[in-house]
Design a protein around this motif. Structure first.
Motif, PDB file in Angstrom:
ATOM      1  N   THR A  66       0.853  -1.184   0.000  1.00  0.00           N
ATOM      2  CA  THR A  66       0.000   0.000   0.000  1.00  0.00           C
ATOM      3  C   THR A  66       0.893   1.240   0.000  1.00  0.00           C
ATOM      4  OG1 THR A  66      -1.665  -1.174   1.277  1.00  0.00           O
ATOM      5  CG2 THR A  66      -1.825   1.233   1.234  1.00  0.00           C
ATOM      6  N   PRO A  67       0.723   2.136  -0.968  1.00  0.00           N
ATOM      7  CA  PRO A  67       1.574   3.327  -0.998  1.00  0.00           C
ATOM      8  C   PRO A  67       1.292   4.240   0.199  1.00  0.00           C
ATOM      9  CG  PRO A  67      -0.078   3.408  -2.754  1.00  0.00           C
ATOM     10  CD  PRO A  67      -0.213   2.082  -2.067  1.00  0.00           C
ATOM     11  N   LYS A  68       2.350   4.883   0.678  1.00  0.00           N
ATOM     12  CA  LYS A  68       2.192   5.831   1.778  1.00  0.00           C
ATOM     13  C   LYS A  68       1.444   7.059   1.282  1.00  0.00           C
ATOM     14  CE  LYS A  68       5.378   6.597   4.700  1.00  0.00           C
ATOM     15  NZ  LYS A  68       6.599   6.949   5.407  1.00  0.00           N
ATOM     16  N   THR A  69       0.685   7.667   2.162  1.00  0.00           N
ATOM     17  CA  THR A  69      -0.041   8.881   1.781  1.00  0.00           C
ATOM     18  C   THR A  69       0.842  10.115   1.906  1.00  0.00           C
ATOM     19  OG1 THR A  69      -0.899   9.101   4.021  1.00  0.00           O
ATOM     20  CG2 THR A  69      -2.282   7.948   2.404  1.00  0.00           C
ATOM     21  N   HIS A  70       1.913  10.017   2.698  1.00  0.00           N
ATOM     22  CA  HIS A  70       2.835  11.140   2.811  1.00  0.00           C
ATOM     23  C   HIS A  70       4.237  10.638   3.165  1.00  0.00           C
ATOM     24  CE1 HIS A  70       1.595  10.443   6.986  1.00  0.00           C
ATOM     25  NE2 HIS A  70       2.761  10.927   7.320  1.00  0.00           N
ATOM     26  N   VAL A  71       5.208  11.481   2.889  1.00  0.00           N
ATOM     27  CA  VAL A  71       6.604  11.198   3.187  1.00  0.00           C
ATOM     28  C   VAL A  71       7.035  12.177   4.271  1.00  0.00           C
ATOM     29  CG1 VAL A  71       8.951  11.200   2.257  1.00  0.00           C
ATOM     30  CG2 VAL A  71       7.046  10.416   0.828  1.00  0.00           C
ATOM     31  N   THR A  72       7.621  11.652   5.342  1.00  0.00           N
ATOM     32  CA  THR A  72       8.058  12.522   6.438  1.00  0.00           C
ATOM     33  C   THR A  72       9.467  13.035   6.172  1.00  0.00           C
ATOM     34  OG1 THR A  72       8.802  10.605   7.712  1.00  0.00           O
ATOM     35  CG2 THR A  72       6.571  11.403   8.134  1.00  0.00           C
ATOM     36  N   VAL A  73       9.683  14.311   6.492  1.00  0.00           N
ATOM     37  CA  VAL A  73      10.940  14.994   6.183  1.00  0.00           C
ATOM     38  C   VAL A  73      11.442  15.728   7.422  1.00  0.00           C
ATOM     39  CG1 VAL A  73      12.050  16.719   4.690  1.00  0.00           C
ATOM     40  CG2 VAL A  73      10.139  15.356   3.810  1.00  0.00           C
ATOM     41  N   MET A  74      12.760  15.714   7.605  1.00  0.00           N
ATOM     42  CA  MET A  74      13.409  16.508   8.639  1.00  0.00           C
ATOM     43  C   MET A  74      14.472  17.374   7.979  1.00  0.00           C
ATOM     44  SD  MET A  74      15.310  15.329  12.111  1.00  0.00           S
ATOM     45  CE  MET A  74      17.031  15.422  11.712  1.00  0.00           C
ATOM     46  N   VAL A  75      14.632  18.605   8.469  1.00  0.00           N
ATOM     47  CA  VAL A  75      15.610  19.544   7.922  1.00  0.00           C
ATOM     48  C   VAL A  75      16.679  19.812   8.978  1.00  0.00           C
ATOM     49  CG1 VAL A  75      15.956  21.889   7.070  1.00  0.00           C
ATOM     50  CG2 VAL A  75      13.880  20.644   6.453  1.00  0.00           C
ATOM     51  N   VAL A  76      17.956  19.687   8.575  1.00  0.00           N
ATOM     52  CA  VAL A  76      19.075  19.988   9.471  1.00  0.00           C
ATOM     53  C   VAL A  76      19.958  21.023   8.781  1.00  0.00           C
ATOM     54  CG1 VAL A  76      21.039  19.069  10.753  1.00  0.00           C
ATOM     55  CG2 VAL A  76      19.033  17.616  10.349  1.00  0.00           C
ATOM     56  N   ASP A  77      19.960  22.237   9.325  1.00  0.00           N
ATOM     57  CA  ASP A  77      20.780  23.312   8.781  1.00  0.00           C
ATOM     58  C   ASP A  77      21.039  24.322   9.889  1.00  0.00           C
ATOM     59  OD1 ASP A  77      21.632  25.771   7.275  1.00  0.00           O
ATOM     60  OD2 ASP A  77      21.223  24.449   5.578  1.00  0.00           O
ATOM     61  N   ASP A  78      22.261  24.851   9.939  1.00  0.00           N
ATOM     62  CA  ASP A  78      22.591  25.806  10.991  1.00  0.00           C
ATOM     63  C   ASP A  78      22.017  27.201  10.726  1.00  0.00           C
ATOM     64  OD1 ASP A  78      24.394  25.869   8.847  1.00  0.00           O
ATOM     65  OD2 ASP A  78      25.985  26.744  10.051  1.00  0.00           O
ATOM     66  N   LEU A  79      21.593  27.469   9.509  1.00  0.00           N
ATOM     67  CA  LEU A  79      21.028  28.784   9.180  1.00  0.00           C
ATOM     68  C   LEU A  79      19.503  28.755   9.261  1.00  0.00           C
ATOM     69  CD1 LEU A  79      23.268  29.701   6.121  1.00  0.00           C
ATOM     70  CD2 LEU A  79      23.503  30.487   8.478  1.00  0.00           C
ATOM     71  N   ALA A  80      18.963  29.603  10.128  1.00  0.00           N
ATOM     72  CA  ALA A  80      17.512  29.647  10.344  1.00  0.00           C
ATOM     73  C   ALA A  80      16.760  29.992   9.061  1.00  0.00           C
ATOM     74  CB  ALA A  80      17.184  30.653  11.447  1.00  0.00           C
ATOM     75  N   ILE A  81      17.307  30.861   8.232  1.00  0.00           N
ATOM     76  CA  ILE A  81      16.622  31.280   7.010  1.00  0.00           C
ATOM     77  C   ILE A  81      16.486  30.100   6.035  1.00  0.00           C
ATOM     78  CG2 ILE A  81      18.700  32.110   5.825  1.00  0.00           C
ATOM     79  CD1 ILE A  81      15.261  33.797   5.682  1.00  0.00           C
ATOM     80  N   ILE A  82      17.482  29.234   5.995  1.00  0.00           N
ATOM     81  CA  ILE A  82      17.420  28.047   5.130  1.00  0.00           C
ATOM     82  C   ILE A  82      16.363  27.081   5.664  1.00  0.00           C
ATOM     83  CG2 ILE A  82      18.688  26.056   4.227  1.00  0.00           C
ATOM     84  CD1 ILE A  82      19.593  28.739   3.025  1.00  0.00           C
ATOM     85  N   ARG A  83      16.384  26.840   6.979  1.00  0.00           N
ATOM     86  CA  ARG A  83      15.371  25.959   7.574  1.00  0.00           C
ATOM     87  C   ARG A  83      13.975  26.505   7.308  1.00  0.00           C
ATOM     88  NH1 ARG A  83      18.706  26.459  12.007  1.00  0.00           N
ATOM     89  NH2 ARG A  83      17.040  27.444  13.221  1.00  0.00           N
TER      90      ARG A  83
END
Length: 79
Positions: free
Chosen positions: A5-22
């Motif tokens: 069964t395909p997932k309905t969503h993909v979970t993502v995490m962001v790791v970056d030291d710059l707040a503007i990039i996050r």
């Protein structure tokens, strides 16, 4: 979950030291109906804690964190 069964969503995490990039990546992720932001971190310690609690499908990792070396962090995030 059934592996066929395909997932309905993909979970993502962001790791970056710059707040503007996050912030920018967070805005982009939130516009995609199949993506779900489950964590963000600005350093190694936060990243490890977030991964332990959220188990994201994808980690967007800045390979040039200012104070820390990112490549050695990759295997730790995958454990």
């Amino acid at each position: 979950m059934d592996p066929f069964t395909p997932k309905t969503h993909v979970t993502v995490m962001v790791v970056d030291d710059l707040a503007i990039i996050r912030f920018g990546l967070k805005l982009l992720i939130e516009t995609q109906p199949t993506l779900c932001l489950v964590g963000e971190a600005k350093n190694r310690a936060e990243a490890l804690a977030q991964v332990a609690s959220s188990s994201p499908d994808i980690i967007l990792l800045d390979l040039d964190l200012r104070e820390e070396d990112s490549p050695p962090l990759i295997p730790l995030l995958l454990d």
